[in-house]
Design a protein around this motif. Structure first.
Motif, PDB file in Angstrom:
ATOM      1  N   ASN A 149     -31.002 -29.272 -11.624  1.00  0.00           N
ATOM      2  CA  ASN A 149     -32.201 -28.873 -12.358  1.00  0.00           C
ATOM      3  C   ASN A 149     -33.348 -28.586 -11.388  1.00  0.00           C
ATOM      4  O   ASN A 149     -33.760 -29.464 -10.627  1.00  0.00           O
ATOM      5  N   LEU A 150     -33.843 -27.356 -11.418  1.00  0.00           N
ATOM      6  CA  LEU A 150     -34.966 -26.954 -10.572  1.00  0.00           C
ATOM      7  C   LEU A 150     -36.136 -26.502 -11.428  1.00  0.00           C
ATOM      8  O   LEU A 150     -35.947 -25.971 -12.526  1.00  0.00           O
ATOM      9  N   SER A 151     -37.337 -26.692 -10.909  1.00  0.00           N
ATOM     10  CA  SER A 151     -38.516 -26.120 -11.564  1.00  0.00           C
ATOM     11  C   SER A 151     -38.494 -24.613 -11.355  1.00  0.00           C
ATOM     12  O   SER A 151     -37.735 -24.082 -10.534  1.00  0.00           O
ATOM     13  N   GLU A 154     -39.310 -23.862  -7.703  1.00  0.00           N
ATOM     14  CA  GLU A 154     -38.188 -24.203  -6.831  1.00  0.00           C
ATOM     15  C   GLU A 154     -37.076 -23.169  -6.957  1.00  0.00           C
ATOM     16  O   GLU A 154     -36.469 -22.759  -5.959  1.00  0.00           O
ATOM     17  N   PHE A 155     -36.826 -22.738  -8.178  1.00  0.00           N
ATOM     18  CA  PHE A 155     -35.780 -21.741  -8.415  1.00  0.00           C
ATOM     19  C   PHE A 155     -36.128 -20.422  -7.719  1.00  0.00           C
ATOM     20  O   PHE A 155     -35.285 -19.823  -7.043  1.00  0.00           O
ATOM     21  N   LEU A 158     -35.654 -20.784  -3.963  1.00  0.00           N
ATOM     22  CA  LEU A 158     -34.246 -20.795  -3.583  1.00  0.00           C
ATOM     23  C   LEU A 158     -33.644 -19.391  -3.651  1.00  0.00           C
ATOM     24  O   LEU A 158     -32.932 -18.959  -2.733  1.00  0.00           O
ATOM     25  N   TYR A 193     -42.337 -27.783  -1.015  1.00  0.00           N
ATOM     26  CA  TYR A 193     -41.321 -27.261  -1.929  1.00  0.00           C
ATOM     27  C   TYR A 193     -39.960 -27.145  -1.264  1.00  0.00           C
ATOM     28  O   TYR A 193     -38.932 -27.334  -1.926  1.00  0.00           O
ATOM     29  N   TYR A 196     -38.608 -30.501  -1.650  1.00  0.00           N
ATOM     30  CA  TYR A 196     -38.067 -30.718  -3.001  1.00  0.00           C
ATOM     31  C   TYR A 196     -36.656 -30.146  -3.108  1.00  0.00           C
ATOM     32  O   TYR A 196     -35.747 -30.780  -3.675  1.00  0.00           O
ATOM     33  N   LEU A 197     -36.473 -28.922  -2.599  1.00  0.00           N
ATOM     34  CA  LEU A 197     -35.156 -28.286  -2.668  1.00  0.00           C
ATOM     35  C   LEU A 197     -34.105 -29.085  -1.904  1.00  0.00           C
ATOM     36  O   LEU A 197     -32.980 -29.267  -2.381  1.00  0.00           O
ATOM     37  N   LYS A 200     -32.938 -32.069  -3.853  1.00  0.00           N
ATOM     38  CA  LYS A 200     -32.095 -31.759  -5.008  1.00  0.00           C
ATOM     39  C   LYS A 200     -30.764 -31.110  -4.619  1.00  0.00           C
ATOM     40  O   LYS A 200     -29.746 -31.318  -5.295  1.00  0.00           O
ATOM     41  N   LEU A 201     -30.775 -30.330  -3.545  1.00  0.00           N
ATOM     42  CA  LEU A 201     -29.569 -29.590  -3.164  1.00  0.00           C
ATOM     43  C   LEU A 201     -28.668 -30.345  -2.191  1.00  0.00           C
ATOM     44  O   LEU A 201     -27.474 -30.060  -2.115  1.00  0.00           O
TER      45      LEU A 201
END
Length: 225
Positions: A149-151, A154-155, A158, A193, A196-197, A200-201
């Motif tokens: 799940n990304l904001s 963030e999406f 990426l 950011y 953040y990635l 999550k990744l």
């Protein structure tokens, strides 16, 4: 995608911006033709949505002058002027598509996405890189079959990195393509950011290879090895 809307009706412009942002797009606004022309000339956009009846400089003039300057950004004219002559003038002046008000928002989205997929600004619906799968239409990301799940920001970050895989992308480039022109961002916003990635990744997949590399003094890159 990064979009520019040039529309003097602030209610319509704001509504379009909010709607397009729900699809993961980054949207800048201009409320007169001169401001829109300056932004389109000096910034990089994937698609421009352009009204015709604008103060300072009308949409026909904006479109023609941008094409004279060599700007190939796809332009969707969005206007209440719907006669055949109006459409021909817009298309002959360099517009790529023409949508008459009132319109269904779903049709606007479809046309914007179609313009973004044209060869000079090709956008895959599904991006695959290493063990990542990114569906740009559904705004979903999976790694090794696990959904992440990304904001929206963030999406967008990426997707831009993946589309430029193998290249070193500077912080300025990321700010230009992933954040709005007038966004109030701090110098370390990109670092935050990217962090953040990475959390999550990479954190949930300790045995997988890291994806985002820092190139000190230059920026970031994504590489399969």
């Amino acid at each position: 995608m990064k979009l520019l809307i040039v529309e003097d009706n602030r209610t319509i412009a704001t509504s379009l911006k909010k709607g397009l942002e729900t699809y993961g797009h980054v949207v800048d606004l201009a409320f007169d033709g001169l401001e829109g022309y300056d932004l389109a000339l000096n910034e990089q956009y994937d698609v421009m949505i352009l009204d015709i009846m604008l103060p300072e400089k009308n949409g026909y003039e904006v479109c023609r002058d941008l094409r004279k300057e060599g700007k190939v950004t796809p332009i969707l004219m969005l206007t209440a002027r719907g006669t055949l002559d109006d459409k021909l003038e817009g298309l002959d002046g360099g517009a790529d598509d023409y949508l008459v008000k009132p319109f269904e928002f779903a049709e606007l989205i479809a046309r914007v996405q179609a313009l973004g997929r044209r060869p000079h600004s090709y956008q895959k619906e599904v991006l695959e890189f290493a063990d990542l799968t990114i569906d740009t239409g559904a705004m979903t990301v999976q790694r090794l079959g696990t959904e992440i799940n990304l904001s929206r920001r963030e999406f967008a970050l990426l997707v831009y990195l993946i589309k430029n895989a193998g290249q070193v992308i500077s912080k300025d480039q990321l700010l230009e393509h992933v954040w709005e022109f007038d966004a109030n961002v701090l110098p370390n916003t990109v670092e935050v950011y990217v962090g953040y990635l990475r959390v999550k990744l990479e954190k949930p997949f300790p045995k997988a290879k890291s994806l985002i590399k820092t190139v000190r003094g230059f920026g970031y890159t994504v590489q399969e090895q």
